[in-house]
Design a protein around this motif. Structure first.
Motif, mmCIF file in Angstrom:
data_model
loop_
_atom_site.group_PDB
_atom_site.id
_atom_site.type_symbol
_atom_site.label_atom_id
_atom_site.label_comp_id
_atom_site.label_asym_id
_atom_site.label_seq_id
_atom_site.Cartn_x
_atom_site.Cartn_y
_atom_site.Cartn_z
ATOM 1 N N LYS A 5 0.837 -1.207 0.000
ATOM 2 C CA LYS A 5 0.000 0.000 0.000
ATOM 3 C C LYS A 5 0.872 1.257 0.000
ATOM 4 N N ALA A 6 1.911 1.271 0.818
ATOM 5 C CA ALA A 6 2.812 2.430 0.888
ATOM 6 C C ALA A 6 3.504 2.684 -0.453
ATOM 7 N N ALA A 7 3.760 1.614 -1.209
ATOM 8 C CA ALA A 7 4.417 1.748 -2.513
ATOM 9 C C ALA A 7 3.426 2.063 -3.628
ATOM 10 N N GLY A 8 2.140 2.115 -3.304
ATOM 11 C CA GLY A 8 1.138 2.424 -4.312
ATOM 12 C C GLY A 8 0.781 1.241 -5.196
ATOM 13 N N VAL A 9 1.036 0.034 -4.709
ATOM 14 C CA VAL A 9 0.740 -1.168 -5.483
ATOM 15 C C VAL A 9 -0.698 -1.624 -5.254
ATOM 16 N N VAL A 10 -1.157 -1.549 -3.998
ATOM 17 C CA VAL A 10 -2.522 -1.955 -3.663
ATOM 18 C C VAL A 10 -3.259 -0.801 -2.998
ATOM 19 N N ARG A 11 -4.561 -0.938 -3.017
ATOM 20 C CA ARG A 11 -5.443 0.030 -2.356
ATOM 21 C C ARG A 11 -6.468 -0.775 -1.572
ATOM 22 N N GLY A 12 -6.776 -0.311 -0.373
ATOM 23 C CA GLY A 12 -7.780 -0.971 0.451
ATOM 24 C C GLY A 12 -9.026 -0.118 0.565
ATOM 25 N N GLU A 13 -10.182 -0.788 0.473
ATOM 26 C CA GLU A 13 -11.466 -0.099 0.622
ATOM 27 C C GLU A 13 -12.283 -0.840 1.663
ATOM 28 N N ARG A 14 -12.771 -0.083 2.639
ATOM 29 C CA ARG A 14 -13.546 -0.683 3.718
ATOM 30 C C ARG A 14 -14.909 -1.125 3.184
ATOM 31 N N ASN A 15 -15.281 -2.353 3.572
ATOM 32 C CA ASN A 15 -16.592 -2.909 3.231
ATOM 33 C C ASN A 15 -17.149 -3.526 4.509
ATOM 34 N N GLY A 16 -17.870 -2.731 5.275
ATOM 35 C CA GLY A 16 -18.347 -3.185 6.584
ATOM 36 C C GLY A 16 -17.183 -3.319 7.531
ATOM 37 N N ARG A 17 -17.005 -4.515 8.089
ATOM 38 C CA ARG A 17 -15.903 -4.754 9.031
ATOM 39 C C ARG A 17 -14.618 -5.152 8.337
ATOM 40 N N GLU A 18 -14.687 -5.443 7.062
ATOM 41 C CA GLU A 18 -13.508 -5.903 6.325
ATOM 42 C C GLU A 18 -12.958 -4.808 5.424
ATOM 43 N N VAL A 19 -11.689 -4.965 5.090
ATOM 44 C CA VAL A 19 -11.060 -4.108 4.092
ATOM 45 C C VAL A 19 -10.756 -4.991 2.891
ATOM 46 N N LEU A 20 -11.274 -4.598 1.747
ATOM 47 C CA LEU A 20 -11.006 -5.335 0.512
ATOM 48 C C LEU A 20 -9.825 -4.683 -0.183
ATOM 49 N N TYR A 21 -8.839 -5.488 -0.511
ATOM 50 C CA TYR A 21 -7.636 -4.986 -1.173
ATOM 51 C C TYR A 21 -7.689 -5.339 -2.650
ATOM 52 N N ARG A 22 -7.202 -4.404 -3.467
ATOM 53 C CA ARG A 22 -7.124 -4.630 -4.907
ATOM 54 C C ARG A 22 -5.878 -3.947 -5.432
ATOM 55 N N LEU A 23 -5.442 -4.367 -6.619
ATOM 56 C CA LEU A 23 -4.300 -3.722 -7.251
ATOM 57 C C LEU A 23 -4.696 -2.338 -7.738
ATOM 58 N N VAL A 24 -3.765 -1.419 -7.677
ATOM 59 C CA VAL A 24 -4.024 -0.067 -8.158
ATOM 60 C C VAL A 24 -4.230 -0.076 -9.667
ATOM 61 N N ASP A 25 -3.417 -0.866 -10.395
ATOM 62 C CA ASP A 25 -3.607 -1.012 -11.843
ATOM 63 C C ASP A 25 -3.004 -2.333 -12.321
ATOM 64 N N ASP A 26 -3.263 -2.671 -13.566
ATOM 65 C CA ASP A 26 -2.806 -3.956 -14.118
ATOM 66 C C ASP A 26 -1.328 -3.974 -14.481
ATOM 67 N N HIS A 27 -0.689 -2.809 -14.588
ATOM 68 C CA HIS A 27 0.730 -2.778 -14.953
ATOM 69 C C HIS A 27 1.570 -3.618 -13.998
ATOM 70 N N LEU A 28 1.276 -3.503 -12.730
ATOM 71 C CA LEU A 28 2.071 -4.204 -11.728
ATOM 72 C C LEU A 28 1.849 -5.705 -11.777
ATOM 73 N N ALA A 29 0.636 -6.127 -12.097
ATOM 74 C CA ALA A 29 0.372 -7.557 -12.239
ATOM 75 C C ALA A 29 1.168 -8.118 -13.403
ATOM 76 N N HIS A 30 1.286 -7.364 -14.485
ATOM 77 C CA HIS A 30 2.062 -7.815 -15.637
ATOM 78 C C HIS A 30 3.535 -7.988 -15.267
ATOM 79 N N ILE A 31 4.061 -7.069 -14.489
ATOM 80 C CA ILE A 31 5.464 -7.161 -14.056
ATOM 81 C C ILE A 31 5.676 -8.447 -13.268
ATOM 82 N N VAL A 32 4.788 -8.723 -12.335
ATOM 83 C CA VAL A 32 4.915 -9.903 -11.483
ATOM 84 C C VAL A 32 4.725 -11.181 -12.297
#
Length: 122
Positions: free
Chosen positions: A84-111
């Motif tokens: 998250k600090a590196a800007g790779v993922v973003r978390g969004e609160r959904n009730g009691r949970e935080v759902l994490y997702r990639l900021v964009d697809d570029h990073l998934a391609h690198i991995v």
């Protein structure tokens, strides 16, 4: 890579041979190179690579990552903080949970490309 390291690339004989037919690519600024280094360092841990691979399919909460990766919740949370600090993922609160997702697809391609390259070398 520092600008000095990038300058060293231009002294390599292979680069000189290629430059005869192709003009050298312009280097990004120091800030951009530094930011790219930060992202690559954030992706440099096996657990973080696994997290990115999981998140490229769909967003997930911490307990799903714990179950899928077989790693403790505190460790998953620590790795998510780095991503998250590196800007790779973003978390969004959904009730009691935080759902994490990639900021964009570029990073998934690198991995994905890095994992494919590593598997080719086996």
């Amino acid at each position: 890579m520092s600008i000095t390291d990038a300058d060293d690339l231009h002294s390599d004989s292979t680069v000189h041979e290629l430059s005869a037919s192709t003009p050298p690519a312009a280097l990004p600024g120091k800030d951009t190179l530094s930011a790219a280094g930060d992202i690559l360092r954030a992706l440099a841990a096996p657990v973080r690579i696994a997290i990115v691979l999981q998140l490229r399919e769909e967003q997930r909460c911490v307990h799903e990552l714990v179950e899928t990766l077989g790693v403790t919740q505190p460790l998953i949370s620590q790795h998510l903080r780095v991503l998250k600090a590196a800007g790779v993922v973003r978390g969004e609160r959904n009730g009691r949970e935080v759902l994490y997702r990639l900021v964009d697809d570029h990073l998934a391609h690198i991995v994905v490309d890095a994992v494919a390259h590593a598997e080719e070398g086996k």
